[in-house]
Design a protein around this motif. Structure first.
Motif, short mmCIF file in Angstrom:
data_model
loop_
_atom_site.label_atom_id
_atom_site.label_comp_id
_atom_site.label_asym_id
_atom_site.label_seq_id
_atom_site.Cartn_x
_atom_site.Cartn_y
_atom_site.Cartn_z
N GLU A 287 40.40 39.49 50.25
CA GLU A 287 39.94 39.98 48.94
C GLU A 287 39.95 38.89 47.87
O GLU A 287 39.39 39.08 46.79
CB GLU A 287 40.81 41.15 48.46
CG GLU A 287 40.65 42.43 49.25
CD GLU A 287 41.16 42.32 50.69
OE1 GLU A 287 42.16 41.60 50.93
OE2 GLU A 287 40.54 42.93 51.60
N ASN A 288 40.62 37.78 48.16
CA ASN A 288 40.70 36.67 47.20
C ASN A 288 39.56 35.67 47.38
O ASN A 288 39.50 34.66 46.67
CB ASN A 288 42.03 35.90 47.36
CG ASN A 288 43.23 36.76 47.01
OD1 ASN A 288 43.96 37.19 47.89
ND2 ASN A 288 43.40 37.02 45.73
N GLU B 60 45.99 34.92 36.00
CA GLU B 60 44.89 35.82 36.37
C GLU B 60 43.53 35.27 36.00
O GLU B 60 42.51 35.78 36.44
CB GLU B 60 45.08 37.17 35.66
CG GLU B 60 46.18 38.02 36.25
CD GLU B 60 46.23 39.38 35.58
OE1 GLU B 60 45.72 39.52 34.45
OE2 GLU B 60 46.80 40.30 36.20
N SER C 115 41.34 36.14 41.89
CA SER C 115 41.92 37.48 42.01
C SER C 115 40.89 38.43 42.62
O SER C 115 39.69 38.22 42.49
CB SER C 115 42.32 38.00 40.63
OG SER C 115 41.15 38.27 39.88
N PRO C 116 41.35 39.50 43.30
CA PRO C 116 40.42 40.48 43.88
C PRO C 116 39.44 41.03 42.84
O PRO C 116 38.28 41.28 43.15
CB PRO C 116 41.35 41.59 44.39
CG PRO C 116 42.65 40.91 44.65
CD PRO C 116 42.76 39.83 43.61
N GLU C 117 39.89 41.17 41.60
CA GLU C 117 39.03 41.71 40.55
C GLU C 117 37.87 40.76 40.23
O GLU C 117 36.72 41.20 40.09
CB GLU C 117 39.89 41.94 39.31
CG GLU C 117 39.30 42.92 38.35
CD GLU C 117 40.15 43.09 37.10
OE1 GLU C 117 41.27 42.51 37.05
OE2 GLU C 117 39.68 43.76 36.18
N VAL C 118 38.17 39.49 40.12
CA VAL C 118 37.12 38.50 39.86
C VAL C 118 36.15 38.45 41.04
O VAL C 118 34.92 38.47 40.87
CB VAL C 118 37.73 37.10 39.59
CG1 VAL C 118 36.67 36.01 39.65
CG2 VAL C 118 38.43 37.07 38.24
N GLU D 227 35.48 40.71 43.31
CA GLU D 227 34.71 41.95 43.36
C GLU D 227 33.51 41.89 42.41
O GLU D 227 32.40 42.33 42.74
CB GLU D 227 35.65 43.08 42.96
CG GLU D 227 35.23 44.46 43.35
CD GLU D 227 36.27 45.47 42.85
OE1 GLU D 227 37.45 45.34 43.23
OE2 GLU D 227 35.89 46.35 42.05
N ASN D 228 33.73 41.35 41.23
CA ASN D 228 32.63 41.27 40.25
C ASN D 228 31.64 40.16 40.58
O ASN D 228 30.44 40.32 40.35
CB ASN D 228 33.19 41.13 38.84
CG ASN D 228 33.70 42.46 38.33
OD1 ASN D 228 32.91 43.33 37.97
ND2 ASN D 228 35.01 42.65 38.35
#
Ligand SMILES: *Cc1c(COP(=O)(O)O)cnc(C)c1O
Length: 352
Positions: free
Chosen positions: A78-79, A202, A227-230, A232-233
């Motif tokens: 995920e990273n 982060e 990060s997984p959030e970055v 993902e986007n």
């Protein structure tokens, strides 16, 4: 057609890649390609590749390869996001984090693609001059970066080859109110890298490429770690099938054989030290390099003349015509033989 084109595209100049000349007896030291061949494991994977599999679309997110890279970097799938070269990765990052009201800041000089990507987004660019001669970060770097939404830094830097102290990087990541892109295209030639900063902050994205240390500039593979959030986007912004099936297979073979890459890097580092000594001996000023090239000023501090004189002898180096770089040339560390020829040619030019 002019009235339909976005005016910022009409006004911008595109990225200028280093030349790929077709000259006999060429000694090509201008685009930081690796002089050693890709890993034998990759050659085997290519020979065994099942061409009929190309009927199908590739895995859009290259998960098997992401798992391999995750293991290599001590992070999770995920990273990681895979790209068609790290330039593709940089494009996604600029799409996500720059806009007319979201400026980009970067050191000057640095990788000349960053301002081009910002221009595509019609995002303002803030160039922060590095110190003369050492190309180290100025005292007030963070203050100067303030107001930008994305801070793009190559570490080791291009085209200067030097690195920035880890403590400085930590201070920057902690103090910058925005995303910090750390472009580690040359990290395999350096003593350290910034992967550890991902656990502390982060707002960090690290990009890597197989073009330099893995000897695969022609394959086009790069990736980012964040990060997984970055990640993902960034996935929303990539081309649907941005890494083709053959590249996924071959990059996997190269990643599994990273010990071979490390051996090549060790040899490049050995030759880099030798070259730096030879250049200093001829009166060149050299910037201490942590990459696979050396940025140096000839005794007359005329980078353009050095480039032209070498070119007459079919030795191609890179010259950047900008105020901060025009006293210098950038020389890729090649094979031992190529370095001998380069040094002999320079000795002739400068009468040493
Ligand atoms: C070479 C280079 C890249 C581009 O790498 P590709 O993966 O070939 O697109 C990115 N950043 C820097 C600083 C480079 O020198």
């Amino acid at each position: 057609m002019k009235k339909y084109l976005r005016p910022e595209i009409a006004q911008m100049s595109g990225y200028a890649p280093g030349e790929q000349p077709k000259i006999a007896n060429l000694c090509k030291l201008n685009t930081n390609e690796n002089p050693f061949p890709p890993s034998p494991g990759l050659a085997k994977a290519l020979a065994e590749f099942d061409c009929s599999s190309l009927r199908r679309y590739p895995d859009p997110t290259a998960d098997a390869l992401r798992d391999e890279l995750a293991a290599l970097n001590g992070v999770a799938r995920e990273n990681i996001i895979a790209g068609n070269g790290s330039d593709d990765i940089l494009t996604m990052i600029f799409r996500a984090f720059t806009a007319p009201d979201r400026p980009m800041a970067c050191p000057e000089p640095t990788y000349s693609l960053y301002p081009v990507l910002a221009a595509m987004q019609n995002a303002p660019v803030k160039r922060i001059p590095l110190r003369p001669h050492t190309f180290s970060l100025p005292e007030n770097f963070l203050e100067q970066a303030r107001g930008a939404n994305l801070l793009a830094m190559a570490r080791p830097n291009a085209p200067t080859g030097n690195t920035f102290p880890m403590e400085e990087m930590r201070r920057i990541c902690a103090g910058f109110d925005g995303m910090v892109l750390i472009d580690e295209a040359y990290a395999d030639f350096a003593d350290d890298n910034c992967i550890g900063l991902l656990r502390e902050f982060e707002n960090v994205i690290i990009s890597r490429t197989f073009s330099k240390s893995y000897s695969l500039a022609g394959l086009r593979f790069g990736y980012a770690v964040s990060s997984p959030e970055v990640i993902e986007n960034m996935m929303k912004l990539k081309d649907s099938y941005n890494v083709d099936a053959l590249t996924q297979r071959l990059a996997m073979a190269a990643a599994r054989d990273s010990g071979y890459m490390r051996g090549n890097c060790a040899e490049t580092i050995r030759l880099r030290k030798q070259l730096a000594e030879a250049l200093t001996g001829m009166g060149f000023e050299t910037v201490p390099s942590c990459s696979n090239f050396i940025f140096c000023a000839p005794p007359d501090r005329n980078g353009h003349r050095c480039f032209e004189e070498l070119r007459k002898q079919a030795v191609i180096v890179r010259y950047f015509d900008a105020p901060s770089t025009r006293e210098y040339v950038r020389i890729t560390v090649g094979t031992e033989e190529e370095m001998k020829r380069l040094v002999a040619t320079l000795a002739e030019i400068y009468g040493k």
